[in-house]
Motif scaffolding. Structure first.
Motif: not given
Lengths: 205, 249
Positions: A77, A79-81, A83-84, A87, A90
């Motif tokens: 969790v 890790r994915v959060s 990344i999101l 993004r 950005r």
């Protein structure tokens, strides 16, 4: 391969089971075809309701699911959060940047427009001034030429008038001379200028 | 015997273990739980290993499953329900991978055993009850007392609410268990017809086409069911968690 031997716990034949497990490994899939000794179990216990297997299933579920839960909450969790999140940040930053650039370009356009209007204004001003100056100059020159011409005209007129007066003054003398000459030729005697003048005055009346 | 549709649900001891007279052998079911957890973990970690700003296909899949579950949870339990996200996500991935593993021939279906689905649903309901009392104290019992009910009907409504609450773990577990069990039995029965009929000569081979077509169609349906049941389990989990967060509905 994995669905070979039945549990058969109620028989308490654990030793036999181990042996069967080994059999299963050596015989592979075919084992399920050959039929198992505990075929009779099926009537007794439907596998999902066989309570003797519950302890083992619960224990291994707790171990595997517990481990999975820990991995999910500690590693997956975040890790994915992450990344999101990165993004999203950005994209927001890029949008901000784009907005800022748009504002900048708008400002540049406005400045350009203003500069252009100013240049146009000043060009018009310069043109106007130049035209006005030229007009005034031309006017002045015309006026000067006019007055010069007028002066010359007056002068000429005066001259003409003088000449005419002079000429008119001389006409009497010419007429007197002419008359006295004519009379002298016709009559053969000279007449006095006073008589001639008198005659002329009489005639010209 | 070869076509026994129940046979696929039997447990075999791969590593027999016993502690204090309680049989805790490592069985085929245990093996598939390990495989389920391992593959789900490897999938999620490997797919996101690039940590790409622009996701690859696999990363996109991992992010989709994450956002899918996050969307479900946020829709039904609100943004403060997100504290349960790791739990809901683990449940979804576990059930989904276990169901999909069950679709591979000769593989064991972990979720086709009632004890597993019941344990998972008790985990959900247990979380709801414990968190509900922890967060709201006795106000959590307001869950059973809907607002705007005339006093006379109140005992009846409260009784119904309590019964429906108690039946939740049962319905949650039986739904998943029964779907997986029934689907796999049906599939095995139709596939068994194919095997039996082809053994009965030329006419039998011709006749086997029908159950074969049925088996193919059912396989597709079972893939749908495998996903759908994981989805349903997750949605209901989210709704029950919403009760723990906001008991006064």
């Amino acid at each position: 391969m994995f669905i070979t031997n039945a549990w058969a716990a109620e028989e308490g034949a654990h030793q036999a089971d181990i042996k069967l497990g080994a059999d299963a490994n050596s015989n592979g899939v075919t084992h399920s075809e050959t039929g198992t000794p505990q075929g009779g179990d099926h009537g007794g216990a439907f596998p999902p309701f066989d309570t003797s297997t519950f302890a083992s299933q619960l224990l291994w579920l707790a171990i595997t699911f517990g481990l999975f839960f820990i991995i999910v909450s500690r590693v997956i969790v975040p890790r994915v959060s992450d990344i999101l999140e990165v993004r999203r940040d950005r994209i927001l930053r890029d949008l901000d940047e784009a907005n800022r650039m748009k504002e900048e370009s708008d400002a540049a356009i406005a400045a350009y427009e203003q500069e252009l209007a100013q240049a146009r204004n000043s060009a018009q001003n310069i043109g106007n001034t130049a035209r006005d100056a030229a007009k005034t100059e031309a006017e002045a020159k015309r006026a000067a030429a006019d007055s010069e011409l007028n002066k010359k005209l007056v002068e000429s007129e005066n001259k003409i008038a003088a000449i005419r007066t002079k000429a008119m003054g001389e006409v009497g003398t010419i007429a007197k001379d002419t008359v006295s000459e004519i009379v002298k030729e016709l009559v053969g005697s000279s007449v006095t200028s006073a008589e001639v003048s008198k005659a002329i005055t009489l005639v010209s009346k | 015997m070869a076509n026994d549709p129940i046979h696929q649900f039997q447990l075999n001891k791969l590593i027999p273990l016993e502690i204090g007279g309680v049989d805790i052998s490592f069985t085929n079911s245990s093996l598939f739980m390990v495989l389920t957890v391992a593959s789900a973990t490897i999938f999620m970690i490997w797919a996101t290993s690039g940590r790409g700003l622009i996701p690859t296909r696999m990363q996109s899949l991992a992010e989709m499953s994450y956002e899918f579950v996050a969307g479900l949870l946020r829709d039904s339990a609100g943004s403060d329900g997100m504290r349960f996200f790791p739990m809901v996500f683990s449940l979804f991935m576990f059930v989904l991978f276990a169901n999909l593993f069950g679709m591979i021939p000769f593989f064991f279906t972990v979720t086709s055993h009632i004890i597993i689905t019941f344990a998972l649903s008790m985990f959900v309901i247990g979380t709801v009850v414990v968190y509900g009392f922890y967060k709201h104290g006795f106000k959590f019992l307001g869950l059973f007392v809907p607002q705007g009910i005339p006093g006379l009907l109140m005992p009846l409504v409260v009784a119904i609410e309590i019964i429906s609450f108690i039946s939740r773990p049962i319905s949650l577990s039986v739904r998943l268990f029964a779907n997986m069990l029934a689907g796999h039995i049906t599939l095995k029965v139709f596939a068994g017809f194919v095997a039996t009929l082809t053994g009965a000569g030329a006419l039998g081979i011709g006749g086997a086409i029908l159950p074969l077509a049925m088996t193919v169609a059912l396989t597709g349906l079972e893939f749908l069911v495998a996903f759908l049941q994981a989805y349903v389990f997750t949605v209901l989990t989210c709704m029950y968690l919403n009760d723990a967060l906001h008991p006064n509905h």
